[in-house]
Design an enzyme around this catalytic site. Structure first.
Site, PDB file in Angstrom:
ATOM      1  N   GLU A 115      -3.968  -9.961   4.534  1.00  0.00           N
ATOM      2  CA  GLU A 115      -4.908  -8.878   4.465  1.00  0.00           C
ATOM      3  C   GLU A 115      -4.434  -7.725   5.056  1.00  0.00           C
ATOM      4  O   GLU A 115      -5.027  -7.147   5.988  1.00  0.00           O
ATOM      5  CB  GLU A 115      -6.373  -9.278   5.279  1.00  0.00           C
ATOM      6  CG  GLU A 115      -6.769 -10.696   4.645  1.00  0.00           C
ATOM      7  CD  GLU A 115      -8.023 -11.123   5.511  1.00  0.00           C
ATOM      8  OE1 GLU A 115      -8.548 -10.512   6.373  1.00  0.00           O
ATOM      9  OE2 GLU A 115      -8.527 -12.074   4.880  1.00  0.00           O
TER      10      GLU A 115
ATOM     11  N   GLU B   7      -8.141 -19.333  -1.315  1.00  0.00           N
ATOM     12  CA  GLU B   7      -9.437 -19.344  -0.441  1.00  0.00           C
ATOM     13  C   GLU B   7     -10.567 -19.551  -1.539  1.00  0.00           C
ATOM     14  O   GLU B   7     -11.699 -18.667  -1.037  1.00  0.00           O
ATOM     15  CB  GLU B   7      -9.411 -18.491   0.538  1.00  0.00           C
ATOM     16  CG  GLU B   7      -8.243 -18.191   1.411  1.00  0.00           C
ATOM     17  CD  GLU B   7      -8.415 -17.349   2.574  1.00  0.00           C
ATOM     18  OE1 GLU B   7      -9.424 -16.584   3.037  1.00  0.00           O
ATOM     19  OE2 GLU B   7      -7.377 -17.033   3.139  1.00  0.00           O
TER      20      GLU B   7
HETATM   21  O1  9MR Z   1     -12.617 -20.044   7.657  1.00  0.00           O
HETATM   22  C1  9MR Z   1     -12.370 -19.235   8.858  1.00  0.00           C
HETATM   23  C2  9MR Z   1     -13.597 -19.098   9.924  1.00  0.00           C
HETATM   24  O2  9MR Z   1     -13.659 -20.247  10.353  1.00  0.00           O
HETATM   25  C3  9MR Z   1     -13.356 -18.227  10.805  1.00  0.00           C
HETATM   26  O3  9MR Z   1     -14.646 -17.901  11.558  1.00  0.00           O
HETATM   27  C4  9MR Z   1     -13.089 -16.847  10.187  1.00  0.00           C
HETATM   28  C5  9MR Z   1     -12.710 -15.486  11.202  1.00  0.00           C
HETATM   29  O4  9MR Z   1     -12.350 -14.431  10.547  1.00  0.00           O
HETATM   30  O5  9MR Z   1     -12.006 -16.978   9.278  1.00  0.00           O
HETATM   31  C6  9MR Z   1     -12.215 -17.660   8.281  1.00  0.00           C
HETATM   32  O6  9MR Z   1     -11.048 -17.914   7.298  1.00  0.00           O
HETATM   33  C7  9MR Z   1     -10.648 -16.345   6.758  1.00  0.00           C
HETATM   34  C8  9MR Z   1      -9.232 -16.621   6.462  1.00  0.00           C
HETATM   35  O7  9MR Z   1      -8.577 -16.934   7.722  1.00  0.00           O
HETATM   36  C9  9MR Z   1      -8.692 -15.259   6.088  1.00  0.00           C
HETATM   37  N1  9MR Z   1      -9.431 -14.925   4.754  1.00  0.00           N
HETATM   38  C10 9MR Z   1     -10.987 -14.957   5.229  1.00  0.00           C
HETATM   39  C11 9MR Z   1     -11.530 -16.397   5.865  1.00  0.00           C
HETATM   40  C12 9MR Z   1     -13.078 -16.231   5.640  1.00  0.00           C
HETATM   41  O8  9MR Z   1     -13.172 -15.310   6.582  1.00  0.00           O
END
Ligand code: 9MR
Length: 366
Positions: free
Chosen positions: A152, A256
């Site tokens: 990101e 994702e």
């Molecule tokens: O699935 C992840 C969630 O459990 C966390 O709370 C969150 C925090 O930002 O991150 C989520 O995963 C993210 C991923 O690492 C990067 N892309 C977006 C995903 C959804 O937020």
């Protein structure tokens, strides 16, 4: 326990050649890897393990390899959960993706900032980033299929996001991260991962970043397009976007994937009225058949496209079942969301069967 419908379906396919495929990883084995993101607790939950190992061939730790999870204090690491993931993958013959080495979120301020929050000198920040990448990638050298090296980095408004790493190191922090990762494990695949870089508003910025990496001569094995979509997201726009990366010569992974059927309007959180809340959480008792069908249609049209593209080499869902999706908490806390192929009881939804329909097109094309 393996859900009954699965147990039946699995036994049917093994016995009768002509029965419809009911296993994702089998259905797509000639096209791409099929994955799921997990949390560490699922690795010891029998129902989750049964579903993971029967349907998928690649896993991604949802949080356990992020900088903030591994790096507990300067120079001090906690690898327990990450180790469990790598052991689990090896035990069950699954590939594993490392997520993620450099990200502005779920990271540690001390990597790139001093105690007053000012950017560290470039050389110090570069050394910190290198140490982190060498430590983490080095630990799992030869055991991780590929790493989301940088996550990101593109701003929603275009260009590079103003992150602590950018402020301390400069725009070449992305390129440097890839060089360090390649040095730490020359065999691991290296990915750039981001959301919405397929959509019109962010596509040119995403393309610019990966083209710049290619021009700099760093190894970039695939572009990770996260694929966090809404029910209303235009499938045509998504296809156009993914195709732009493919046409530019990049391999693409959908890293994702989920499709959020809940309303996003007024998605603030704390200041919403009870009435607004009610409207924003409409499917607490289950997804109505019409929305289920729409979800299935969206997933189906995506996979109909994915199977036509040999340069798409992995499709990973962000979560195993609806009950463990991050979308139950985002952008509004504690809603009942339904964005994946399996429901809260681990049962396949209409979207699951529609996705399997797409696989038939693989055979039809051969
Ligand atoms: O699935 C992840 C969630 O459990 C966390 O709370 C969150 C925090 O930002 O991150 C989520 O995963 C993210 C991923 O690492 C990067 N892309 C977006 C995903 C959804 O937020």
């Amino acid at each position: 326990m393996l859900p009954l419908t699965f147990a039946l379906a699995l036994s049917v396919t093994t016995e009768a050649e002509s029965a419809p495929a009911t296993v994702l990883r089998e259905a797509f084995k000639d096209r791409f890897l099929i994955g799921t993101a997990l949390t560490a607790s699922q690795l010891s939950d029998p129902a989750s393990v049964a579903l993971i190992t029967s349907q998928f061939n690649v896993i991604t730790p949802g949080n356990e390899m992020k900088p903030a999870s591994l790096l507990v204090a300067p120079g001090r690491y906690d690898f327990r959960d990450a180790d469990r993931f790598v052991d689990f993958a090896e035990k069950h013959g699954l590939e594993i993706i490392g997520h993620t080495l450099v990200w502005h979120s779920q990271s540690r301020a001390f990597l790139f900032e001093d105690e007053a929050g000012r950017p560290l000198p470039r050389e110090t920040a570069l050394r910190n980033m290198r140490d982190h990448i060498m430590t983490v990638v080095g630990r799992y050298r030869g055991r991780i299929k590929g790493w989301d090296v940088v996550n990101e980095a593109v701003a929603d408004s275009g260009g590079l996001r103003e992150t602590p790493a950018l402020k301390a190191i400069g725009p070449d922090y992305v390129e440097k991260a890839f060089r360090f990762a390649a040095e730490a494990d020359p065999e691991a695949e290296l990915y750039y991962n981001d959301y919405n870089i397929d959509l019109d508003y962010k596509r040119e910025s995403g393309l610019k970043l990966v083209r710049d990496l290619r021009a700099a001569g760093v190894r970039l094995d695939a572009v990770g397009i996260q694929g966090h979509y809404l029910l209303g997201t235009s499938i045509e726009e998504v296809q156009r976007g993914i195709q732009a990366y493919i046409d530019d010569g990049f391999e693409v992974m959908i890293t994702e994937l989920d499709i959020d059927p809940l309303p996003r309007r007024g998605a603030g959180g704390a200041d919403v009225t009870a009435e607004e809340r009610e409207g924003m959480d409409p499917y607490r008792n289950g997804l109505p058949a019409a929305v289920q069908a729409e979800l299935a249609d969206r997933y189906g049209r995506l996979f109909d496209y994915f199977v036509t593209q040999p340069k798409i080499t992995r499709v990973t869902f962000w979560g195993l079942t609806d009950g463990d999706s991050w979308l139950n908490y985002f952008p509004v806390r504690s809603r009942t969301n339904h964005p994946l192929l399996f429901d809260r009881s681990f049962q396949p939804k209409p979207a699951f069967f529609r996705v399997l329909e797409s696989a038939k097109k693989i055979r039809a094309r051969q």
